[in-house]
Scaffold this active site. Structure first.
Site, mmCIF file in Angstrom:
data_model
loop_
_atom_site.group_PDB
_atom_site.id
_atom_site.type_symbol
_atom_site.label_atom_id
_atom_site.label_comp_id
_atom_site.label_asym_id
_atom_site.label_seq_id
_atom_site.Cartn_x
_atom_site.Cartn_y
_atom_site.Cartn_z
ATOM 1 C CB ILE A 14 -1.007 -0.025 0.916
ATOM 2 C CG1 ILE A 14 -2.015 -1.258 1.140
ATOM 3 C CG2 ILE A 14 -1.606 1.529 1.085
ATOM 4 C CD1 ILE A 14 -2.860 -0.979 2.324
ATOM 5 C CG ASP A 33 9.437 0.161 3.514
ATOM 6 O OD1 ASP A 33 8.468 0.969 3.735
ATOM 7 O OD2 ASP A 33 10.319 -0.304 5.085
ATOM 8 C CG ASP A 55 11.931 0.496 13.161
ATOM 9 O OD1 ASP A 55 10.560 0.598 13.781
ATOM 10 O OD2 ASP A 55 12.139 -1.039 13.806
ATOM 11 C CG ASN A 82 1.530 2.792 4.573
ATOM 12 O OD1 ASN A 82 0.286 1.870 4.617
ATOM 13 N ND2 ASN A 82 2.927 1.763 4.620
ATOM 14 C CE1 TYR A 147 -2.404 -5.112 10.832
ATOM 15 C CE2 TYR A 147 -4.985 -6.733 10.656
ATOM 16 C CZ TYR A 147 -3.971 -5.403 10.189
ATOM 17 O OH TYR A 147 -3.857 -4.589 9.110
#
Length: 251
Positions: A14, A33, A55, A82, A147
């Site tokens: 995504i 990322d 991170d 994200n 999650y």
């Protein structure tokens, strides 16, 4: 002035689709990322983008990345928080290490992203924050204890932060995807296949059948929703959760 967006977890899935969407619409794109190789490759592919390895569990690093982007582009107008991870577990079998990893990445990482980016957005005169939540902000799923817990927290973060930031002309919303065809999803089904001998294609078909539209989501579809929420076309929208889930939370 050309607007600038900061996207975490932007090297794949995504995140990468959203980097491409904003770059294609003419925005400056700062993205981060933990996968430096993939991030640098995407940066080389797309003019007007700037990659920095980070991170999200480290707020100081995110602050340095935001400062780098503001120095390069002159302002920051939006952020898409994200970055996140998925693990399958229940309250009975989750280890301390896995619980800590999921919570620190998804909850702390999202909060750290906001703490790093929002001051720069306010300094630019306001803008938009978009969080990546989940259909699990609305419904429970089996073997998704940690999650689902974190995505419920992110949904609440969107609502409370929207109220706090409204006086600063900063809108806050969350996208809530169902299953999206990304490397994370492929990895989950690949591990299941390796453990059971059942083909990955069968797991994908079963997953698609769970959704009223009969398929899973594509990353580009989520990216388009994120772009809309960041744009002035969504100028009166804040504090909202946007399912993009093929209808799974409708009934």
């Amino acid at each position: 002035m050309t607007p600038t967006v900061f996207i975490t977890g932007g090297a794949a899935g995504i995140g990468a689709a959203t980097v491409r969407k904003f770059a294609g619409e003419g925005w400056n794109v700062l993205f981060s990322d933990i996968d430096a190789e993939a991030g640098k490759a995407l940066e080389a592919e797309l003019p007007g983008t700037l990659f920095a390895e980070a991170d999200t569990r480290c707020r100081e690093r995110l602050e340095a990345v935001v400062a780098l982007g503001v120095e390069r582009f002159g302002s920051l107008n939006a952020v898409f928080a994200n970055a996140g991870i998925h693990r399958k577990n229940t309250v009975l079998d989750i280890s301390d290490e896995e619980f800590d990893l999921v919570v620190k990445t998804n909850i702390y990482g999202t909060a750290n992203t906001l703490r790093a980016a929002v001051p720069a957005i306010i300094a630019s005169g306001g803008g938009s924050v978009v969080l990546n939540a989940s259909d699990q902000s609305f419904i429970g799923k089996r073997a998704s204890f940690a999650y689902g817990l974190t995505k419920g927290a992110i949904a609440q973060m969107a609502k409370s932060t929207a109220l706090d930031l409204a006086p600063y002309r900063v809108r806050v919303n969350a996208v809530c995807p169902g299953t999206v065809r990304t490397g994370i999803v492929d990895g989950i089904f690949s591990r299941l296949s390796a453990a059971t001998g059942r083909p990955v294609a069968d797991y994908l078909a079963d997953e698609a059948a769970e959704f009223p539209l009969g398929r899973i989501c594509e990353p580009e579809e989520v990216a388009s929703l994120v772009y809309f929420l960041a744009s002035e076309n969504a100028g009166f929208i804040t504090g909202s959760l946007f399912p993009i889930d093929g209808g799974i939370t409708a009934g």
